[in-house]
Design a protein around this motif. Structure first.
Motif, PDB file in Angstrom:
ATOM      1  N   MET A   1       0.823  -1.200   0.000  1.00 49.01           N
ATOM      2  CA  MET A   1       0.000   0.000   0.000  1.00 49.01           C
ATOM      3  C   MET A   1       0.863   1.257   0.000  1.00 49.01           C
ATOM      4  N   LYS A   2       2.032   1.176   0.674  1.00 47.96           N
ATOM      5  CA  LYS A   2       2.907   2.343   0.712  1.00 47.96           C
ATOM      6  C   LYS A   2       3.324   2.730  -0.704  1.00 47.96           C
ATOM      7  N   ASN A   3       3.644   1.748  -1.543  1.00 47.77           N
ATOM      8  CA  ASN A   3       4.039   2.015  -2.915  1.00 47.77           C
ATOM      9  C   ASN A   3       2.932   2.719  -3.680  1.00 47.77           C
ATOM     10  N   SER A   4       1.681   2.304  -3.459  1.00 48.65           N
ATOM     11  CA  SER A   4       0.537   2.922  -4.107  1.00 48.65           C
ATOM     12  C   SER A   4       0.401   4.393  -3.692  1.00 48.65           C
ATOM     13  N   ASN A   5       0.541   4.664  -2.390  1.00 47.80           N
ATOM     14  CA  ASN A   5       0.476   6.047  -1.915  1.00 47.80           C
ATOM     15  C   ASN A   5       1.644   6.874  -2.425  1.00 47.80           C
ATOM     16  N   ASP A   6       2.821   6.249  -2.500  1.00 50.53           N
ATOM     17  CA  ASP A   6       3.992   6.952  -3.043  1.00 50.53           C
ATOM     18  C   ASP A   6       3.763   7.342  -4.500  1.00 50.53           C
ATOM     19  N   THR A   7       3.208   6.427  -5.277  1.00 47.84           N
ATOM     20  CA  THR A   7       2.944   6.707  -6.697  1.00 47.84           C
ATOM     21  C   THR A   7       1.906   7.816  -6.832  1.00 47.84           C
ATOM     22  N   LYS A   8       0.877   7.747  -6.015  1.00 47.72           N
ATOM     23  CA  LYS A   8      -0.163   8.782  -6.062  1.00 47.72           C
ATOM     24  C   LYS A   8       0.434  10.154  -5.731  1.00 47.72           C
ATOM     25  N   GLN A   9       1.263  10.214  -4.693  1.00 47.31           N
ATOM     26  CA  GLN A   9       1.892  11.487  -4.326  1.00 47.31           C
ATOM     27  C   GLN A   9       2.846  11.953  -5.411  1.00 47.31           C
ATOM     28  N   ARG A  10       3.546  11.018  -6.007  1.00 51.36           N
ATOM     29  CA  ARG A  10       4.469  11.392  -7.090  1.00 51.36           C
ATOM     30  C   ARG A  10       3.695  11.946  -8.296  1.00 51.36           C
ATOM     31  N   LEU A  11       2.530  11.383  -8.591  1.00 49.15           N
ATOM     32  CA  LEU A  11       1.680  11.918  -9.660  1.00 49.15           C
ATOM     33  C   LEU A  11       1.289  13.364  -9.351  1.00 49.15           C
ATOM     34  N   ILE A  12       0.944  13.625  -8.100  1.00 53.39           N
ATOM     35  CA  ILE A  12       0.596  14.985  -7.683  1.00 53.39           C
ATOM     36  C   ILE A  12       1.799  15.901  -7.844  1.00 53.39           C
ATOM     37  N   ASP A  13       2.960  15.455  -7.384  1.00 54.00           N
ATOM     38  CA  ASP A  13       4.168  16.283  -7.440  1.00 54.00           C
ATOM     39  C   ASP A  13       4.589  16.589  -8.877  1.00 54.00           C
ATOM     40  N   VAL A  14       4.529  15.584  -9.745  1.00 56.47           N
ATOM     41  CA  VAL A  14       4.899  15.793 -11.147  1.00 56.47           C
ATOM     42  C   VAL A  14       3.895  16.730 -11.822  1.00 56.47           C
ATOM     43  N   THR A  15       2.614  16.566 -11.513  1.00 55.60           N
ATOM     44  CA  THR A  15       1.599  17.457 -12.080  1.00 55.60           C
ATOM     45  C   THR A  15       1.823  18.885 -11.607  1.00 55.60           C
ATOM     46  N   ARG A  16       2.174  19.048 -10.344  1.00 57.48           N
ATOM     47  CA  ARG A  16       2.476  20.373  -9.805  1.00 57.48           C
ATOM     48  C   ARG A  16       3.610  21.032 -10.610  1.00 57.48           C
ATOM     49  N   LYS A  17       4.643  20.251 -10.912  1.00 57.05           N
ATOM     50  CA  LYS A  17       5.766  20.780 -11.700  1.00 57.05           C
ATOM     51  C   LYS A  17       5.326  21.140 -13.119  1.00 57.05           C
ATOM     52  N   MET A  18       4.438  20.333 -13.691  1.00 54.41           N
ATOM     53  CA  MET A  18       3.914  20.627 -15.027  1.00 54.41           C
ATOM     54  C   MET A  18       3.146  21.948 -15.009  1.00 54.41           C
TER      55      MET A  18
ATOM     56  N   LYS B   1       3.450   9.475 -19.433  1.00 56.94           N
ATOM     57  CA  LYS B   1       4.757   9.419 -20.101  1.00 56.94           C
ATOM     58  C   LYS B   1       5.862   9.904 -19.175  1.00 56.94           C
ATOM     59  N   GLU B   2       5.601  11.032 -18.520  1.00 52.81           N
ATOM     60  CA  GLU B   2       6.595  11.628 -17.618  1.00 52.81           C
ATOM     61  C   GLU B   2       6.982  10.662 -16.497  1.00 52.81           C
ATOM     62  N   MET B   3       6.018   9.877 -16.047  1.00 56.86           N
ATOM     63  CA  MET B   3       6.266   8.965 -14.928  1.00 56.86           C
ATOM     64  C   MET B   3       6.536   7.533 -15.380  1.00 56.86           C
ATOM     65  N   ASN B   4       6.601   7.357 -16.688  1.00 60.21           N
ATOM     66  CA  ASN B   4       6.851   6.033 -17.246  1.00 60.21           C
ATOM     67  C   ASN B   4       5.738   5.048 -16.867  1.00 60.21           C
ATOM     68  N   LEU B   5       4.520   5.548 -16.895  1.00 57.91           N
ATOM     69  CA  LEU B   5       3.333   4.746 -16.640  1.00 57.91           C
ATOM     70  C   LEU B   5       2.438   4.808 -17.871  1.00 57.91           C
ATOM     71  N   SER B   6       1.630   3.800 -18.049  1.00 53.08           N
ATOM     72  CA  SER B   6       0.652   3.881 -19.126  1.00 53.08           C
ATOM     73  C   SER B   6      -0.414   4.895 -18.725  1.00 53.08           C
ATOM     74  N   ARG B   7      -1.072   5.442 -19.724  1.00 48.76           N
ATOM     75  CA  ARG B   7      -2.143   6.395 -19.427  1.00 48.76           C
ATOM     76  C   ARG B   7      -3.201   5.742 -18.542  1.00 48.76           C
ATOM     77  N   GLY B   8      -3.491   4.489 -18.826  1.00 48.98           N
ATOM     78  CA  GLY B   8      -4.471   3.756 -18.033  1.00 48.98           C
ATOM     79  C   GLY B   8      -4.042   3.609 -16.579  1.00 48.98           C
ATOM     80  N   ALA B   9      -2.738   3.484 -16.343  1.00 45.96           N
ATOM     81  CA  ALA B   9      -2.242   3.348 -14.968  1.00 45.96           C
ATOM     82  C   ALA B   9      -2.493   4.624 -14.169  1.00 45.96           C
TER      83      ALA B   9
END
Length: 193
Positions: A1-18, A34-42
């Motif tokens: 679960m920690k990994n899931s929360n980390d990814t979610k926070q990283r999505l927020i942080d990368v979006t903030r930078k965008m 693309k920026e996070m090396n995830l599929s759009r669906g992910a």
């Protein structure tokens, strides 16, 4: 679960930078993936749409602003000085974070759908209210109720940020010195009867 929360926070942080680099309109779920090396669906596993992602960022923004304001309210006991410092902090935040400010104050967010965001936004105004409640009891704020004063300072500071962020800083209009304008406005509120 920690990994899931980390990814979610990283999505927020990368979006903030965008947003900081190219504005809100530049954010797309595809580019984020693309920026996070995830599929759009992910990306959609964490946020059902762009608005939900932006709401998470706005909630964090309000929490950051609240943290700064609460720090001031714990350090400053004198109501007039506290209101000035809160308004100046609010103004500075808006000018330094214009794209985020627009999302926070110029977009209507659904209270039912984004309850945490609404709570975080309301907390900013709660600090003003408490300050005016104390000042009102001490007869420092005239006959205006704390709720009226909270609405007045909110409208004033949101308007001042908006005017200045859109370039309306002409000296002939009196908008060229926001700190003096904030000070004058606070003086009007705290005239002792």
């Amino acid at each position: 679960m920690k990994n899931s929360n980390d990814t979610k926070q990283r999505l927020i942080d990368v979006t903030r930078k965008m947003i900081d680099a190219n504005g809100v309109d530049s954010v797309s779920m595809r580019d984020l993936g693309k920026e996070m090396n995830l599929s759009r669906g992910a990306v959609y596993v964490y946020f059902k749409n762009k608005e939900e992602l932006l709401a998470a960022i706005v909630t964090e923004n309000f929490e950051m602003l609240n943290s700064r304001i609460y720090k001031l309210s714990s350090e400053i006991d004198e109501p007039r000085k506290l209101v000035y410092e809160i308004l100046f902090t609010f103004y500075s935040f808006g000018i330094k974070n214009q794209e985020h400010y627009k999302l926070m104050f110029l977009k209507q967010w659904d209270k039912e759908q984004y309850g945490n965001l609404h709570i975080a936004a309301t907390e900013v105004f709660g600090v003003f209210y408490k300050c005016f409640e104390k000042s009102h009891e001490q007869k420092y704020t005239g006959n205006k109720s704390p709720i009226q004063l909270t609405a007045m300072v909110s409208a004033f500071i949101i308007g001042l940020v908006e005017l200045n962020s859109t370039g309306h800083i002409e000296p002939e209009k009196g908008f060229d010195d926001p700190t003096a304008l904030i000070n004058s406005f606070v003086d009007l509120i705290f005239e002792k009867n």
